[in-house]
Design an enzyme around this catalytic site. Structure first.
Site, mmCIF file in Angstrom:
data_model
loop_
_atom_site.group_PDB
_atom_site.id
_atom_site.type_symbol
_atom_site.label_atom_id
_atom_site.label_comp_id
_atom_site.label_asym_id
_atom_site.label_seq_id
_atom_site.Cartn_x
_atom_site.Cartn_y
_atom_site.Cartn_z
ATOM 1 N N HIS A 31 0.831 -1.208 0.000
ATOM 2 C CA HIS A 31 0.000 0.000 0.000
ATOM 3 C C HIS A 31 0.874 1.270 0.000
ATOM 4 O O HIS A 31 0.664 2.201 0.759
ATOM 5 C CB HIS A 31 -0.934 -0.014 1.214
ATOM 6 N N TYR A 33 2.144 4.759 -1.396
ATOM 7 C CA TYR A 33 1.573 5.876 -2.149
ATOM 8 C C TYR A 33 2.625 6.458 -3.081
ATOM 9 O O TYR A 33 3.775 6.651 -2.685
ATOM 10 C CB TYR A 33 1.099 6.987 -1.202
ATOM 11 N N ASP A 103 -11.084 3.277 -6.028
ATOM 12 C CA ASP A 103 -10.762 2.332 -4.958
ATOM 13 C C ASP A 103 -11.338 1.005 -5.425
ATOM 14 O O ASP A 103 -12.256 0.457 -4.833
ATOM 15 C CB ASP A 103 -11.349 2.767 -3.622
ATOM 16 N N GLN A 139 -5.662 -3.475 -7.059
ATOM 17 C CA GLN A 139 -6.523 -2.457 -6.465
ATOM 18 C C GLN A 139 -5.882 -1.105 -6.754
ATOM 19 O O GLN A 139 -4.777 -0.819 -6.301
ATOM 20 C CB GLN A 139 -6.645 -2.692 -4.950
ATOM 21 N N GLU A 169 -2.128 -1.853 -5.666
ATOM 22 C CA GLU A 169 -2.024 -2.978 -4.744
ATOM 23 C C GLU A 169 -2.290 -4.275 -5.505
ATOM 24 O O GLU A 169 -3.436 -4.675 -5.670
ATOM 25 C CB GLU A 169 -3.031 -2.815 -3.610
#
Length: 177
Positions: A31, A33, A103, A139, A169
């Site tokens: 995860h 960024y 998302d 994701q 992800e």
């Protein structure tokens, strides 16, 4: 579990490994960024990113972001990122009300051991990122739930806000067990 990060010729590779003492469902994911315009560029920097997602399908979610179990075509929808698309042109059209954005799990296309998921490019910096995976899903998240106020402080005095970065992800489909 363990995660091994390795750097080689401009590539960052993440290798996940887990061991259990009994049969266990597991879905390890990353995860991190990214904002290819720089960590202080915020949403304006993210909006200039150009995304090409190499996925023909995605897994729809309910209004509570719970997967419905469907696999749907991205065609003729805001999820159709198969051609280079400026994120600032599609993020306002994404579902989610005040927390609009991506998302969503995209179904990875391809039959190779490792498949290209997407290519992201920031024209102001010239920085690009390609994501490859051996997993069936990715994701794509655009920081929709990052606070919109000044409460999330980062390095060098940066304030991180909604749409200030994106995550890719690679994983099994969410809630697929």
């Amino acid at each position: 579990y363990s995660v091994r990060y390795s750097l080689s010729e401009g590539c960052v590779q993440l290798d996940f490994q887990a061991m259990t003492t009994a049969a266990s469902p597991i879905n390890l994911a990353n995860h991190v960024y990214f904002n290819l315009a720089g960590h202080k560029a915020g949403s304006e920097g993210l909006y200039d990113h150009v995304m090409r997602m190499c996925c023909d399908e995605f897994t729809p979610v309910s209004d509570k972001l719970i997967p419905t179990g469907e696999i749907a075509s991205v065609g003729n929808s805001v999820f159709d990122l198969r051609f280079p698309t400026r994120l600032g042109d599609v993020l306002p059209q994404c579902p989610g009300g005040d927390n609009n954005g991506f998302d969503h799990n995209f179904v990875v296309s391809g039959a190779r051991d490792v498949n290209l998921v997407c290519r992201v490019f920031n024209p102001s910096t010239g920085i690009w990122l390609e994501c490859f995976t051996d997993q069936p899903g990715c994701q794509f998240y655009t920081g929709n739930f990052i606070p919109t106020d000044d409460s999330l402080k980062g390095k060098e005095g940066a304030i991180y806000r909604k749409h200030g970065g994106f995550c890719l992800e690679t994983q099994k489909f969410p809630n697929s067990v």
